[in-house]
Write a protein that holds these residues in place. Structure first.
Motif, PDB file in Angstrom:
ATOM      1  N   PRO A 149      -5.107 -41.902 -18.380  1.00 45.24           N
ATOM      2  CA  PRO A 149      -4.167 -42.880 -17.808  1.00 45.24           C
ATOM      3  C   PRO A 149      -4.703 -44.303 -17.919  1.00 45.24           C
ATOM      4  N   ARG A 150      -3.790 -45.251 -17.781  1.00 45.13           N
ATOM      5  CA  ARG A 150      -4.167 -46.657 -17.755  1.00 45.13           C
ATOM      6  C   ARG A 150      -4.484 -47.089 -16.330  1.00 45.13           C
ATOM      7  N   GLN A 151      -5.156 -48.200 -16.192  1.00 44.98           N
ATOM      8  CA  GLN A 151      -5.530 -48.686 -14.863  1.00 44.98           C
ATOM      9  C   GLN A 151      -4.309 -49.055 -14.034  1.00 44.98           C
ATOM     10  N   GLU A 152      -3.224 -49.460 -14.704  1.00 48.77           N
ATOM     11  CA  GLU A 152      -2.027 -49.864 -13.966  1.00 48.77           C
ATOM     12  C   GLU A 152      -1.104 -48.704 -13.638  1.00 48.77           C
ATOM     13  N   ASP A 153      -1.443 -47.485 -14.078  1.00 48.91           N
ATOM     14  CA  ASP A 153      -0.619 -46.329 -13.743  1.00 48.91           C
ATOM     15  C   ASP A 153      -0.715 -46.027 -12.255  1.00 48.91           C
ATOM     16  N   VAL A 154       0.381 -45.502 -11.688  1.00 51.28           N
ATOM     17  CA  VAL A 154       0.447 -45.248 -10.250  1.00 51.28           C
ATOM     18  C   VAL A 154      -0.596 -44.222  -9.823  1.00 51.28           C
ATOM     19  N   CYS A 155      -0.845 -43.206 -10.664  1.00 57.46           N
ATOM     20  CA  CYS A 155      -1.805 -42.170 -10.278  1.00 57.46           C
ATOM     21  C   CYS A 155      -3.208 -42.741 -10.132  1.00 57.46           C
ATOM     22  N   VAL A 156      -3.527 -43.802 -10.854  1.00 55.08           N
ATOM     23  CA  VAL A 156      -4.846 -44.438 -10.743  1.00 55.08           C
ATOM     24  C   VAL A 156      -4.869 -45.394  -9.565  1.00 55.08           C
ATOM     25  N   GLU A 157      -3.820 -46.181  -9.398  1.00 56.28           N
ATOM     26  CA  GLU A 157      -3.772 -47.157  -8.308  1.00 56.28           C
ATOM     27  C   GLU A 157      -3.800 -46.480  -6.944  1.00 56.28           C
ATOM     28  N   LEU A 158      -3.109 -45.338  -6.815  1.00 57.76           N
ATOM     29  CA  LEU A 158      -3.064 -44.647  -5.525  1.00 57.76           C
ATOM     30  C   LEU A 158      -4.199 -43.655  -5.334  1.00 57.76           C
ATOM     31  N   GLY A 159      -5.102 -43.538  -6.315  1.00 59.26           N
ATOM     32  CA  GLY A 159      -6.267 -42.675  -6.171  1.00 59.26           C
ATOM     33  C   GLY A 159      -6.019 -41.207  -6.440  1.00 59.26           C
ATOM     34  N   HIS A 160      -4.856 -40.848  -7.000  1.00 54.25           N
ATOM     35  CA  HIS A 160      -4.573 -39.435  -7.269  1.00 54.25           C
ATOM     36  C   HIS A 160      -5.420 -38.885  -8.410  1.00 54.25           C
ATOM     37  N   HIS A 161      -5.806 -39.751  -9.326  1.00 53.63           N
ATOM     38  CA  HIS A 161      -6.557 -39.286 -10.497  1.00 53.63           C
ATOM     39  C   HIS A 161      -7.925 -38.733 -10.104  1.00 53.63           C
ATOM     40  N   ALA A 162      -8.446 -39.164  -8.963  1.00 54.61           N
ATOM     41  CA  ALA A 162      -9.759 -38.681  -8.513  1.00 54.61           C
ATOM     42  C   ALA A 162      -9.705 -37.222  -8.071  1.00 54.61           C
ATOM     43  N   GLN A 163      -8.498 -36.678  -7.848  1.00 57.40           N
ATOM     44  CA  GLN A 163      -8.368 -35.292  -7.418  1.00 57.40           C
ATOM     45  C   GLN A 163      -8.553 -34.295  -8.558  1.00 57.40           C
ATOM     46  N   CYS A 164      -8.681 -34.761  -9.778  1.00 54.14           N
ATOM     47  CA  CYS A 164      -8.774 -33.857 -10.927  1.00 54.14           C
ATOM     48  C   CYS A 164     -10.042 -33.017 -10.907  1.00 54.14           C
ATOM     49  N   GLY A 165     -11.011 -33.371 -10.074  1.00 55.03           N
ATOM     50  CA  GLY A 165     -12.215 -32.558  -9.982  1.00 55.03           C
ATOM     51  C   GLY A 165     -11.949 -31.195  -9.374  1.00 55.03           C
ATOM     52  N   ASP A 166     -10.899 -31.059  -8.561  1.00 53.73           N
ATOM     53  CA  ASP A 166     -10.516 -29.786  -7.951  1.00 53.73           C
ATOM     54  C   ASP A 166      -9.039 -29.543  -8.262  1.00 53.73           C
ATOM     55  N   PRO A 167      -8.700 -29.175  -9.520  1.00 55.79           N
ATOM     56  CA  PRO A 167      -7.298 -29.160  -9.946  1.00 55.79           C
ATOM     57  C   PRO A 167      -6.451 -28.098  -9.271  1.00 55.79           C
ATOM     58  N   ASN A 168      -7.031 -26.981  -8.843  1.00 53.61           N
ATOM     59  CA  ASN A 168      -6.233 -25.895  -8.287  1.00 53.61           C
ATOM     60  C   ASN A 168      -5.536 -26.272  -6.980  1.00 53.61           C
ATOM     61  N   HIS A 169      -6.059 -27.275  -6.286  1.00 53.72           N
ATOM     62  CA  HIS A 169      -5.481 -27.667  -5.003  1.00 53.72           C
ATOM     63  C   HIS A 169      -4.590 -28.900  -5.113  1.00 53.72           C
ATOM     64  N   ILE A 170      -4.322 -29.342  -6.331  1.00 57.31           N
ATOM     65  CA  ILE A 170      -3.433 -30.488  -6.512  1.00 57.31           C
ATOM     66  C   ILE A 170      -1.991 -30.053  -6.264  1.00 57.31           C
ATOM     67  N   GLN A 171      -1.285 -30.792  -5.450  1.00 54.62           N
ATOM     68  CA  GLN A 171       0.091 -30.453  -5.092  1.00 54.62           C
ATOM     69  C   GLN A 171       1.051 -30.887  -6.209  1.00 54.62           C
ATOM     70  N   LEU A 172       1.925 -29.962  -6.622  1.00 54.79           N
ATOM     71  CA  LEU A 172       2.983 -30.317  -7.569  1.00 54.79           C
ATOM     72  C   LEU A 172       4.088 -31.056  -6.822  1.00 54.79           C
ATOM     73  N   THR A 173       4.737 -31.974  -7.482  1.00 59.18           N
ATOM     74  CA  THR A 173       5.773 -32.791  -6.850  1.00 59.18           C
ATOM     75  C   THR A 173       7.060 -32.733  -7.670  1.00 59.18           C
ATOM     76  N   ASN A 174       8.137 -33.091  -6.997  1.00 60.06           N
ATOM     77  CA  ASN A 174       9.439 -33.241  -7.666  1.00 60.06           C
ATOM     78  C   ASN A 174       9.922 -31.927  -8.286  1.00 60.06           C
ATOM     79  N   ILE A 175       9.577 -30.804  -7.671  1.00 63.41           N
ATOM     80  CA  ILE A 175      10.082 -29.492  -8.109  1.00 63.41           C
ATOM     81  C   ILE A 175      11.304 -29.198  -7.243  1.00 63.41           C
ATOM     82  N   ILE A 176      12.495 -29.442  -7.772  1.00 61.70           N
ATOM     83  CA  ILE A 176      13.713 -29.502  -6.968  1.00 61.70           C
ATOM     84  C   ILE A 176      14.718 -28.469  -7.461  1.00 61.70           C
ATOM     85  N   HIS A 177      15.445 -27.876  -6.535  1.00 59.07           N
ATOM     86  CA  HIS A 177      16.542 -26.971  -6.860  1.00 59.07           C
ATOM     87  C   HIS A 177      17.693 -27.246  -5.906  1.00 59.07           C
ATOM     88  N   ARG A 178      18.862 -26.738  -6.238  1.00 57.49           N
ATOM     89  CA  ARG A 178      20.026 -26.876  -5.367  1.00 57.49           C
ATOM     90  C   ARG A 178      19.950 -25.856  -4.232  1.00 57.49           C
TER      91      ARG A 178
END
Length: 505
Positions: free
Chosen positions: A375-404
């Motif tokens: 990612p780039r430095q200006e990407d939201v995942c870097v600015e909000l610190g989400h990219h640092a969670q990649c060290g423990d990927p199994n516990h990363i929460q999936l988002t925007n998984i939507i159904h009716r």
């Protein structure tokens, strides 16, 4: 009189000298004259025939049936043709053909001969200008900043209505008056739309592009960013409404930079996935200085418990997602065991989502922390610190998984923010991790080498989006990116032995 007599004497001398010539020479002269006359007659007849054929071709062009020139394989079924279910009324009288030939680089220079009429500027009143200015500030915020600021200002599920007529709009753009002038920005030159668009899709696209705006609402739902919803017509009584967001047909107005929503809708229909909400590009004279904004259809079934509860979302981590792929949940409509770790989503839905997100490089669903690419430095995942969670990927929460609410087996692809500026050496292959099957219909489109042709025909319908991207030249650049990624995906399928199967769920 004297001149004519001189000419007559010259003619007599010429004939007398011709008679004195040898017979062979006289025969040669007569033959030459005949050949010359024959050439003149043939050339005149050929020119007349060419003019006649040119006129016939022009008549055929003017009387052509329509815009689409599809093969029989792409045509409608016989039952559809007999019932006329997918036939639409052409919105334009002339005919335009999309070909795969590239345009010339330098356009023709057209000299202006008519001076444009000067328009008198009308002063904008100051009564409601605060609302317009507030809209411009609110909509152009970054998504993350908007989410943080909004939580401290408004309560959950709050809506604020602003009637369209109360806005002090001194200039109405042609888009806002298209209903009165019967000119639509959805261009359909044939008796039917492309077969990958249903009659319902065309109806919703026309509504989003051309409906008169009755009122505009700012809507908050949970901790998500504010939505700007416009209502076009009211058809549902208040007592029958689940919540007060929309009384009839509505559309969600996004900021101008989210134009990939429109491209994603057409790509989804061309691939036969049918998981996105209809989206068009539209100009509002009172928003963003009249810049084209993506408008997505509002679907109340995504909010079964009201706005305060938010979207109907499947909450799972990356590890749980990978486990569900191994379990093949709901495959062949077999109910999974209670301790299997399965969720309500059908196994095939993940394959469709992975293919769609890879082509557009959408990472906000399966790779929210940007672990699968640089990612780039200006990407939201870097600015909000989400990219640092990649060290423990199994516990990363999936988002925007939507159904009716009424259909938990099928996903709905929303917030389709694609990236066209990501090179082939930095693609997010994490989106394909754990996927063992892909839909046959979508892969066949990628292999058929007709992806460009179909996308051109589909995107051409939306005139506002087509022009906002720079016309044919700009659209071709976007399709170039998708075609290169399609080739990478096909290579990945062969290298990893991924099965291509029919997925009818």
């Amino acid at each position: 009189m004297g001149k004519s007599r001189v000419h007559w004497l010259r003619f007599l001398r010429l004939t007398s000298s011709f008679r004195r010539c040898p017979l062979s020479k006289r025969s040669l002269i007569i033959a030459s004259v005949c050949v010359f006359h024959l050439l003149l007659v043939v050339s005149h007849f050929g020119y007349s025939q060419h003019q006649l054929e040119r006129g016939i071709d022009e008549d055929k062009y003017r009387n052509a049936r329509g815009f689409y020139n599809l093969d029989i394989s792409d045509a409608l079924s016989d039952s559809d043709l007999q019932t006329g279910a997918s036939f639409v009324v052409p919105t334009r009288s002339n005919v335009v053909y999309i070909t795969l030939k590239s345009k010339r680089l330098k356009p023709a220079h057209i000299r202006g001969t008519i001076r444009p009429k000067l328009r008198r500027k009308v002063r904008r009143k100051e009564t409601n200008s605060a609302f317009t200015q507030y809209k411009l500030v609110t909509l152009e915020r970054d998504a993350g900043q908007n989410k943080r600021n909004f939580a401290s200002k408004t309560s959950l599920g709050e809506t604020r209505d602003v009637y369209y007529k109360s806005l002090d709009i001194t200039y109405i753009s042609p888009t806002d008056t298209r209903i009165d002038s019967h000119i639509s920005s959805i261009r359909i030159y044939s008796q039917r739309a492309p077969p990958w668009l249903s009659p319902k899709d065309v109806e919703v696209m026309r509504f989003l592009a051309d409906a008169n705006v009755l009122r505009i609402k700012e809507v908050s739902h949970g901790d998500s960013p504010t939505l700007l919803v416009f209502e076009g017509k009211t058809s549902v009584p208040k007592k029958n409404r689940k919540h007060t967001v929309c009384g009839g047909q509505c559309g969600v107005i996004n900021i101008p930079v989210d134009t990939s929503e429109v491209f994603a809708f057409h790509l989804d229909r061309v691939l036969g996935l049918n998981r996105t909400l209809p989206a068009v590009s539209r100009k509002f004279s009172f928003l963003h200085d009249g810049q084209p904004c993506p408008v997505v259809s509002w679907d109340a079934s995504l909010y079964p418990e009201g706005l305060a509860a938010g979207l109907s979302t499947v909450r799972l981590t990356w590890g749980e997602y990978q486990n569900s792929l191994k379990q093949r949940c709901w495959h062949k409509n077999i109910s999974p065991k209670p301790d299997s770790g399965c969720f309500t989503v059908h196994h095939y839905e993940w394959s469709k989502l992975a293919l769609f997100d890879f082509l557009l490089q959408i990472h906000n669903r399966l790779d929210h922390s940007c672990c699968g690419f640089r990612p780039r430095q200006e990407d939201v995942c870097v600015e909000l610190g989400h990219h640092a969670q990649c060290g423990d990927p199994n516990h990363i929460q999936l988002t925007n998984i939507i159904h009716r609410d009424h259909n938990p087996r099928h996903l709905v692809f929303t917030n389709n923010k694609g990236f066209f500026d990501r090179n082939e050496d930095n693609l997010d292959f994490r989106l394909l991790e754990g996927i063992k099957e892909l839909p046959e219909q979508a892969v066949s489109v990628l292999k058929s080498k007709r992806l460009r042709e179909k996308l051109l025909q589909s995107l051409f319908l939306d005139q506002t989006y087509w022009e906002s991207q720079g016309g044919r030249q700009g659209i071709d650049k976007l399709i170039d990116v998708i075609e290169r990624r399609a080739m990478v995906l096909l290579t990945y399928i062969n290298a990893h032995g991924i099965k291509v199967i029919t997925m009818h769920v």
